[in-house]
Write a protein that holds these residues in place. Structure first.
Motif, short mmCIF file in Angstrom:
data_model
loop_
_atom_site.label_atom_id
_atom_site.label_comp_id
_atom_site.label_asym_id
_atom_site.label_seq_id
_atom_site.Cartn_x
_atom_site.Cartn_y
_atom_site.Cartn_z
N GLU A 267 56.10 34.46 52.31
CA GLU A 267 56.77 33.40 51.57
C GLU A 267 56.13 33.17 50.20
O GLU A 267 56.80 33.23 49.18
N ASP A 268 54.84 32.88 50.20
CA ASP A 268 54.17 32.50 48.96
C ASP A 268 53.76 33.71 48.12
O ASP A 268 53.67 34.84 48.62
N LYS A 269 53.51 33.44 46.84
CA LYS A 269 53.15 34.49 45.88
C LYS A 269 51.79 34.21 45.27
O LYS A 269 51.37 33.05 45.15
N ILE A 270 51.10 35.27 44.90
CA ILE A 270 49.83 35.19 44.18
C ILE A 270 49.97 35.97 42.88
O ILE A 270 50.40 37.12 42.90
N THR A 271 49.64 35.34 41.77
CA THR A 271 49.68 36.02 40.47
C THR A 271 48.27 36.46 40.10
O THR A 271 47.36 35.63 39.98
N VAL A 272 48.09 37.76 39.95
CA VAL A 272 46.77 38.33 39.66
C VAL A 272 46.75 38.84 38.22
O VAL A 272 47.68 39.51 37.77
N ILE A 273 45.70 38.48 37.49
CA ILE A 273 45.49 38.97 36.12
C ILE A 273 44.14 39.66 36.09
O ILE A 273 43.14 39.12 36.58
N TRP A 274 44.08 40.87 35.52
CA TRP A 274 42.82 41.59 35.42
C TRP A 274 42.71 42.28 34.06
O TRP A 274 43.71 42.59 33.42
N GLY A 275 41.47 42.51 33.66
CA GLY A 275 41.22 43.19 32.39
C GLY A 275 39.74 43.42 32.21
O GLY A 275 38.90 42.89 32.95
N LEU A 276 39.39 44.19 31.20
CA LEU A 276 37.98 44.49 30.91
C LEU A 276 37.29 43.27 30.31
O LEU A 276 37.85 42.59 29.46
N ASN A 277 36.09 42.99 30.78
CA ASN A 277 35.27 41.94 30.20
C ASN A 277 34.87 42.39 28.78
O ASN A 277 34.12 43.36 28.62
N GLN A 278 35.36 41.68 27.79
CA GLN A 278 35.17 42.09 26.40
C GLN A 278 33.74 41.95 25.90
O GLN A 278 33.43 42.36 24.78
N SER A 279 32.86 41.38 26.72
CA SER A 279 31.46 41.27 26.31
C SER A 279 30.71 42.59 26.46
O SER A 279 29.61 42.75 25.94
N PHE A 280 31.33 43.56 27.16
CA PHE A 280 30.70 44.87 27.32
C PHE A 280 30.97 45.73 26.07
O PHE A 280 32.00 45.57 25.41
N PRO A 281 30.07 46.65 25.78
CA PRO A 281 30.24 47.48 24.57
C PRO A 281 31.44 48.41 24.65
O PRO A 281 31.90 48.75 25.75
N ALA A 282 31.92 48.83 23.50
CA ALA A 282 33.05 49.76 23.43
C ALA A 282 32.70 51.05 24.16
O ALA A 282 31.57 51.54 24.08
N GLY A 283 33.66 51.59 24.88
CA GLY A 283 33.44 52.83 25.61
C GLY A 283 33.02 52.61 27.05
O GLY A 283 32.93 53.58 27.83
N THR A 284 32.78 51.35 27.44
CA THR A 284 32.40 51.06 28.83
C THR A 284 33.44 51.57 29.80
O THR A 284 33.12 52.04 30.90
N ASP A 285 34.70 51.48 29.39
CA ASP A 285 35.81 51.84 30.28
C ASP A 285 36.33 53.25 30.04
O ASP A 285 37.44 53.58 30.46
N SER A 286 35.56 54.10 29.41
CA SER A 286 36.04 55.44 29.04
C SER A 286 36.40 56.30 30.26
O SER A 286 37.26 57.19 30.15
#
Length: 202
Positions: free
Chosen positions: A48-67
């Motif tokens: 019945e119920d819904k959950i809205t999930v939002i995710w993303g990279l923590n911008q405090s980490f240096p560039a290239g962390t998510d390479s």
């Protein structure tokens, strides 16, 4: 005898190497993802119920962390209070043996911008207290990072879900359909037998 011993030693060495190579521990993963989960207040109901999930990279980490990130998999996970005396929900640092997060919410290709997904709680989710966790996977489909909507001890932002209990609308509809089909089939059988009897008398 020596050859047999050498063969056994080689097998054990290979087994240890294979296990070590395939082992990924949760404690080794950096928490580089920010995850939030929003829903209505109070007890949530499965199917019945819904959950809205939002995710993303923590911008405090240096560039290239998510390479190395190629895929994000978001999961519904048992909170510690719902794991007590339940070995089938046990948290294990070795991720291939961990049973904390058993329900898939969504899997998507990685993007360095925030992503949103609204999930309807599935009907097979049992009554328990939960949180949401997202794993980042690399091209080899190995976990390389994570994020969750709760703190490290998994005590904040938890929510309760109640499993489906008693009768349900979809089950009622299915039972009515099967009952109607049974009656039609029975009537068809009755008329077919009656027709055979008339033909036999003629």
């Amino acid at each position: 005898m020596a050859a047999r011993g050498l063969l056994l030693a080689s097998f054990l060495l290979f087994s240890c190497f294979a296990e070590t190579y395939g082992m990924i521990s949760f404690s080794s993963l950096p928490r580089t993802l920010v995850v939030t989960a929003s829903h209505r207040q109070g007890l949530l109901k499965a199917d019945e119920d819904k959950i809205t999930v939002i995710w993303g990279l923590n911008q405090s980490f240096p560039a290239g962390t998510d390479s190395a990130y190629t895929t994000i998999k978001v999961k519904l996970c048992y909170a510690p209070i719902s794991q007590v005396d339940r070995a089938w929900r046990k948290t294990v640092d070795h991720l291939s043996k961990d049973k904390t997060c058993q329900f898939k919410i969504v899997s998507r290709p990685y993007s360095n911008t925030n992503q949103t997904f609204q999930w309807t709680i599935e009907c097979d989710v049992p009554t328990a207290t939960y949180f949401v966790r997202a794993y980042a996977f690399n091209a080899e489909d190995h976990e390389v990072a994570y994020g969750q909507n709760t703190d490290a001890k998994k005590t904040t932002n938890l929510f309760e879900i109640q499993a489906i209990t008693g009768r349900h609308v979809s089950l009622d509809i299915a039972s009515v359909c099967f009952s109607a089909f049974s009656i039609v089939a029975l009537m068809g059988f009755f008329f077919a037998e009656k027709r055979k009897g008339r033909k036999a008398q003629q």
